[in-house]
Design a protein around this motif. Structure first.
Motif, PDB file in Angstrom:
ATOM      1  N   ASP A  37       0.914  -1.093  -0.106  1.00 14.10           N
ATOM      2  CA  ASP A  37      -0.070   0.103  -0.133  1.00 14.10           C
ATOM      3  C   ASP A  37       0.879   1.429   0.041  1.00 14.10           C
ATOM      4  OD1 ASP A  37      -2.605  -1.673   0.101  1.00 14.10           O
ATOM      5  OD2 ASP A  37      -2.096  -1.914   2.360  1.00 14.10           O
ATOM      6  N   HIS A  39       2.674   4.655   0.010  1.00 16.67           N
ATOM      7  CA  HIS A  39       2.553   5.986   1.030  1.00 16.67           C
ATOM      8  C   HIS A  39       3.564   6.941   0.763  1.00 16.67           C
ATOM      9  CE1 HIS A  39       3.344   8.477   4.575  1.00 16.67           C
ATOM     10  NE2 HIS A  39       2.190   8.557   4.474  1.00 16.67           N
ATOM     11  N   ASN A  52      -1.645   8.142   1.281  1.00 19.41           N
ATOM     12  CA  ASN A  52      -1.557   6.458   0.499  1.00 19.41           C
ATOM     13  C   ASN A  52      -2.019   6.494  -0.639  1.00 19.41           C
ATOM     14  OD1 ASN A  52      -0.800   5.470   3.233  1.00 19.41           O
ATOM     15  ND2 ASN A  52      -2.748   5.436   3.805  1.00 19.41           N
ATOM     16  N   ASP A  54      -2.091   3.738  -4.586  1.00 22.86           N
ATOM     17  CA  ASP A  54      -1.776   2.466  -5.211  1.00 22.86           C
ATOM     18  C   ASP A  54      -0.589   2.491  -5.864  1.00 22.86           C
ATOM     19  OD1 ASP A  54      -2.424  -0.014  -6.176  1.00 22.86           O
ATOM     20  OD2 ASP A  54      -2.971   0.675  -7.971  1.00 22.86           O
TER      21      ASP A  54
END
Length: 392
Positions: A37, A39, A52, A54
């Motif tokens: 994920d 960040h 955050n 993708d």
């Protein structure tokens, strides 16, 4: 010149925009958790971001860096890109990025399997997202500074055929840091690097020491990989190889499990059973945590022992130089290490050390005793300066 410095790791991309004239960072940030994920956290003249997103691959990470620079109105001001590369193999200096350089980095992936693929991919992504800078990119290798070591220092006591066939030898790492603080320490002494002999101690989650002879590396503690040498945050440093055979036979550890143990579960973390963070360990040790006390005393003793050994590569020591996150900030580590080096005449000045040498010209030793100093490293600036030199 404004240079974008990229440090593409196995699951992160650190970046900074450096002005080589003012030597200041204009913007900086980090894209982490690539493949999980994503960040990103960054700051620049137009503000900060923290969110955050993708991020399945490094391509999305570098694209996010480009978008942030666009938002900060910095993209059009960047004139070159410098890439930090952990393992340079045959390269003895920084090189302009070409397809041949990228292909070579991919060819030595076994030397640093977590880092080399990311470095090569990062270069290709930078060429894609910054097409106007395709011919103005430079690779700066952590290993390059150490390639002046003599044969007697870089060979291992294994069959020589493995050096001939696979280039298995001591390479050394943290070269950009050791090179930067060498120049800084020489300037503090009012000398040129080629006039000086130093022991430089880069201490952080990864740590290494180097013996600097007339501005060049004569020996260093890290080896074929960054696992060798000093006890580190989660890395074991040098151990008897037979320990691995023993653990494998008794506990059934395969190669991958042993790799994880010595790279991720050892060092300060493994010794303390608590943390790999020196700040946490220092506090815990002061409160009586036995594991933290063991980790601290072992780290400092082994560091002093390595300094004493590597000193044999030099005719004299003009200064012992502490740098890196621990070297610059842990007065306890500096004090304990210097106490362990009493045989070499080192004596700590408590007041100077408590202020990290900031009011005493970087010096932390007692007057009239061998010099020891704290010098802040700046690897990103050195990468930017090397990049400027090669693209001009």
């Amino acid at each position: 010149m404004r240079v974008l410095v990229l440090n593409c790791g196995s699951s992160s991309v650190k970046f900074a925009v450096i002005d080589t004239k003012t030597k200041e960072s204009i913007a900086s940030g980090l894209v982490e958790n690539i493949g999980v994920d994503g960040h990103t956290k960054a700051k620049g003249p137009e503000g900060k971001i923290d969110f955050n997103f993708d991020c399945p691959t490094h391509a999305e990470a570098v694209d996010q860096v480009k978008k942030f620079l666009d938002e900060q109105k910095l993209t059009d001001t960047i004139e070159a890109i410098g890439h930090r590369v952990v393992h340079g193999g045959k390269y003895i200096k920084s090189e302009k990025v070409t397809q041949d350089v990228i292909d070579y980095i991919r060819s030595i992936v076994l030397f640093a399997p977590l880092h080399e693929p990311a470095h090569a991919t990062g270069m290709e992504c930078a060429m894609k997202f910054f097409p106007n800078l395709k011919d103005k990119q430079v690779a700066v290798f952590d290993t390059a500074f150490h390639q002046t070591m003599p044969r007697k220092a870089f060979l291992y006591g294994i069959p020589y055929k493995f050096y001939e066939s696979d280039a298995i030898r001591r390479y050394g790492f943290h070269g950009t840091s050791h090179r930067f603080v060498t120049a800084e320490a020489a300037a503090i002494l009012g000398k040129k690097p080629e006039e000086c002999c130093f022991i430089t101690a880069h201490l952080g989650n990864g740590s290494s020491c180097s013996a600097i002879l007339n501005g060049k590396c004569a020996d260093t503690t890290m080896g074929f990989t960054p696992l060798d040498g000093l006890i580190m945050g989660t890395r074991s440093g040098s151990i008897d190889p037979a320990i691995l055979f023993y653990i494998s036979k008794k506990y059934g550890y395969d190669i991958d499990r042993l790799d994880k143990m010595v790279n991720k579960e050892s060092g300060l973390l493994g010794l303390s059973g608590l943390s790999n963070d020196m700040r946490t360990l220092t506090q815990a040790a002061s409160e009586g945590h036995v594991g933290a006390q063991i980790a601290l005393e072992t780290f400092c003793y082994k560091l002093a022992r390595e300094i004493g050994g590597i000193a044999m590569a030099l005719p004299r020591i003009d200064a012992l130089v502490f740098t890196g996150g621990i070297g610059e900030n842990s007065m306890l580590v500096r004090k304990t290490v210097m106490e362990n080096l009493a045989l070499l005449g080192y004596q700590i000045d408590e007041d100077r050390n408590n202020k990290a040498g900031k009011e005493s010209g970087h010096m932390i030793n007692k007057e009239g005793t061998p010099k020891a100093m704290v010098v802040a490293t700046n690897e990103e600036l050195l990468i930017a300066l090397d990049t400027e030199d090669l693209v001009k």
